[in-house]
Design an enzyme around this catalytic site. Structure first.
Site: not given
Ligand code: GLA
Length: 727
Positions: A460, A524
């Site tokens: 990420d 997301d």
């Molecule tokens: C980001 C990612 C999510 C999740 C969060 C965790 O927003 O896109 O899918 O993994 O971080 O903190």
């Protein structure tokens, strides 16, 4: 010097050198083998202009009459002592061809152009891949005596046809890759990305085309810029009628200064021409992706596994027992990869602390991750883990110990009075240009992968940073390369581990990062309705096996909408399928539907992840029909989706594109199944089209040209159709 003609998959790139520099005189439809004497292309000279025909070269430059954005901008301080600190010299290079070499059996070219007075030389590599995708990159070398400050080196393609409309993509968190369209006009159209990463709003595709070009009609010239840092994409349309599509890294002031003998390499510009609308562009990208030796294996043995990601199931609430329960349920439904998301490392009880301390949190996981990993693997699933390696919270041991490892605008660390960048999700960026910081991050990830049975990393990157700096100088260029090196080194050390590129969803989706990762997290947002648009456009460039798509909870966490499971499943099927839902909360009936959806995905993933993508052109704006057709035309899978309420009472007959006109097919509904009892939730008709229950048999030509009457889909519902050849 003879012209060079690259040809592949219906596309020609014709390069001429008569002007003294390299020029792309044609990039578009295949010209066949016979090329006339290119002298016939010599243009007229208008009044009030240069006295010789102006050249729009491979590297457009003012010295040969290009009055638009030049490909190369920079300058050097004078080499002689008297003027040694005066900048601005070599401001207008006159690069001329030094050598031309045909490569790759006539599908590639390596061209060197230089200006000895300016002390500059540029080597350009062009490759026209077998699927028709053109790749262009340049390498600039400072051949002069003193330093050369580079402001920009762009890769451009000429826009030679009748393109009058421009389509690009933009977005934000939870709404990535939405199209916008406008007329091509005189002037320069620019999209800039200063996020320090690719950016949620970055245009995955910039496409110019003939009037009204659509999914399946029109001529389209499209480009993608393969870079994960700051960048600009532009269309330059000059008063003299010439136009280019280009892209360049957006460099900070003084960011790239080349010493004598040093070089700078541009990211790759990928360009696709299609004579059959956007689907042809998509086809060129898919063929390129799938021909790569390191492309995820979608055919032999290791098909894309069904994923369960824990984020929307448990968030930061990490406890062994509930997670084991989740894993057992997942395995029972047919899940093949269990991914533990954020919250497992030291101090990470919420998103305020812990980033950078890549050690398993002993208070939450007293015996490490091994008990969970053992459970997951005993259940027959792979284990995946979330990491965010480029980031650091100030509330972490690593930030306390190494304040000098935080990237920012100041030459000194914040502990010594330097200014920190603004926080974003309470986090800062680790300065990977610092070799010690890079080594620390590498060692921690290497240790995690060595000590644990991890098959997959969700990598990420959750913040923009406009003020990337190393030792007080701009560093997003070097930081991006250091990030790439980190991925390359880890992949070399752990070749079996798959890596996903996630950045708060889709803020780092580009072909630069995808040369070293195996899928992206498109967004997301797990709301199926939003995903319809996000995935349609992400998959205009990326094949579905690279696009993570999960069935989210009934009640979407990011939008609050509620959708039937069949709509959520149909949406997730056209990607790398998974679940992101606390399935402990799902009803027994929902679990059975999930079991069937997972089985359905497993049956059809071979097709979805290898076939040609088709997106129909429909007159009804709220109706979408897209699908995947096998390359041998033996079968096709199509989703018809009501994105909202339809303008007409009924959707009417909808054609299924892409099948073999000469063969006979049988079309059946795969989802929703009458067994789920939810046909009446999906359809709003008094009586349904007769073929729906029994299936339909017709030729590919009939199915494309006449189509099938669709049932009346309720808004935000979908139907999945499967066509197989009977003859
Ligand atoms: C980001 C990612 C999510 C999740 C969060 C965790 O927003 O896109 O899918 O993994 O971080 O903190």
């Amino acid at each position: 010097m003879d012209p060079l003609h690259l040809r592949s998959a219906g596309t020609s790139v014709l390069l001429a050198f008569d002007s003294g520099e390299a020029e792309i005189v044609h990039w578009g439809a295949d010209l066949g083998a016979s090329i006339p004497d290119l002298g016939l292309l010599s243009p007229p000279i208008p009044h009030s202009s240069y006295d010789v025909p102006a050249v729009g070269g491979l590297l457009p430059q003012a010295s040969s009459g290009w009055l638009g954005r030049p490909a190369l901008r920079g300058h050097r301080t004078a080499a002689d002592q008297a003027q040694s600190s005066v900048p601005g010299f070599a401001f207008s290079p006159a690069l001329r061809v030094v050598s031309v070499e045909a490569t790759l059996d006539g599908r590639g070219a390596r061209i060197v152009q230089a200006d000895a007075d300016a002390g500059l030389s540029v080597a350009s590599e062009l490759v026209l891949h077998e699927g028709g995708l053109l790749e262009i990159a340049h390498e600039l070398t400072n051949t002069g005596a003193g330093p050369y400050q580079l402001d920009e080196l762009a890769a451009v393609v000429p826009l030679l046809g009748d393109a009058t409309e421009l389509l690009d993509l933009t977005g934000r968190w939870c709404r990535e890759n939405h199209p916008q369209r406008q007329a091509v006009r005189q002037g320069t159209w620019v999209r800039s990305g200063r996020h320090g990463r690719t950016g949620h709003d970055s245009s995955l595709l910039v496409a110019a085309g003939t009037a009204g070009f659509s999914n399946r009609t029109g001529r389209v010239w499209a480009v993608h810029f393969g870079w994960s840092g700051n960048h600009e994409q532009y269309l330059d349309s000059l008063a003299d009628g010439r136009r280019t599509l280009g892209a360049a890294e957006l460099l900070g002031s003084g960011e790239v200064v080349l010493g004598p003998g040093e070089s700078y390499r541009t990211p790759v510009l990928y360009a696709a021409y299609s004579g059959r609308g956007l689907d042809g562009v998509t086809d060129a990208f898919y063929r390129w992706f799938r021909a790569r030796p390191h492309h995820v294996d979608t055919v032999s043995g290791r098909e894309r596994p069904v994923v369960l990601n824990t984020w929307e199931a448990v968030y930061f609430d990490h406890r062994l027992e509930p997670l084991e329960e989740l894993a057992a349920l997942a395995a029972d439904l047919g899940v093949e990869r269990f991914v533990l998301d954020d919250g497992w490392f030291r101090g990470r009880r919420d998103d305020h602390a812990g980033l950078g301390d890549w050690y398993v949190d002993e208070t939450v996981w007293p015996d490490g991750l091994t008990p969970l990993i053992d459970k997951v693997t005993a259940l027959g699933m792979e284990f995946g883990l979330w990491v965010e390696p480029e980031m650091v919270n100030l509330d972490s041991d690593v930030a306390r110990t190494h304040p000098e490892w935080i990237a920012g605008p100041s030459a000194s660390s914040h502990k010594d009075g330097g200014r920190l960048p603004l926080e974003w999700r309470h986090q800062q960026v680790i300065d990977l240009v610092n070799p010690d910081a890079w080594q620390y991050v590498y060692s921690r990830l290497d240790a995690l992968l060595t000590e644990n049975n991890i098959a997959y990393l969700k990598w990420d990157q959750n913040r923009d940073l406009a003020e990337y700096g190393h030792a007080g100088r701009p560093s997003v260029h070097e930081q991006t390369l250091a990030f790439y090196r980190l991925l390359d080194a880890l992949r070399a050390a752990h070749p079996g581990v798959e890596i996903e590129s996630c950045a708060s969803g889709g803020a780092r989706v580009d072909l630069g990062v995808l040369q070293r990762t195996d899928r992206v997290w498109a967004s997301d947002c797990n709301d199926a309705l939003e995903r319809q648009t996000i995935q349609r456009w992400t998959e205009a460039v990326l094949p579905p096996e690279l696009v993570g798509a999960h069935i989210g909870p009934t009640h979407s966490h990011t939008t609050g909408r509620v959708h039937d499971l069949s709509f959520r499943a149909i949406t997730a099927l056209f990607g790398h399928f998974g679940l992101e839902w606390d399935i402990r909360q799902a009803t027994p009936a929902e679990r059975e539907t999930l079991r069937r959806a997972i089985a359905l995905y497993k049956r059809h993933r071979g097709l979805i992840h290898s076939g040609e993508r088709v997106v129909a052109d429909l007159g009804e704006p709220k109706l979408a029909l897209q699908g995947v057709v096998a390359h041998d035309r033996g079968e096709g899978l199509f989703a018809a989706v009501a994105l909202g309420t339809l303008a007409a009472e009924a959707p009417g007959r909808v054609g299924l594109p892409g099948l073999d006109p000469e063969r006979e097919y049988r079309v059946e509904v795969l989802l929703p199944t009458p067994a789920d009892g939810d046909w009446s939730d999906t359809f709003a008709d008094v009586s349904r089209p007769g073929w729906l229950a029994a299936g339909a048999t017709a030729s590919g030509r009939f199915l494309a040209e006449v189509g099938l009457p669709l049932p009346i889909l309720r808004p935000e519902h979908a139907i999945l159709l499967h066509a197989t050849t009977v003859r």
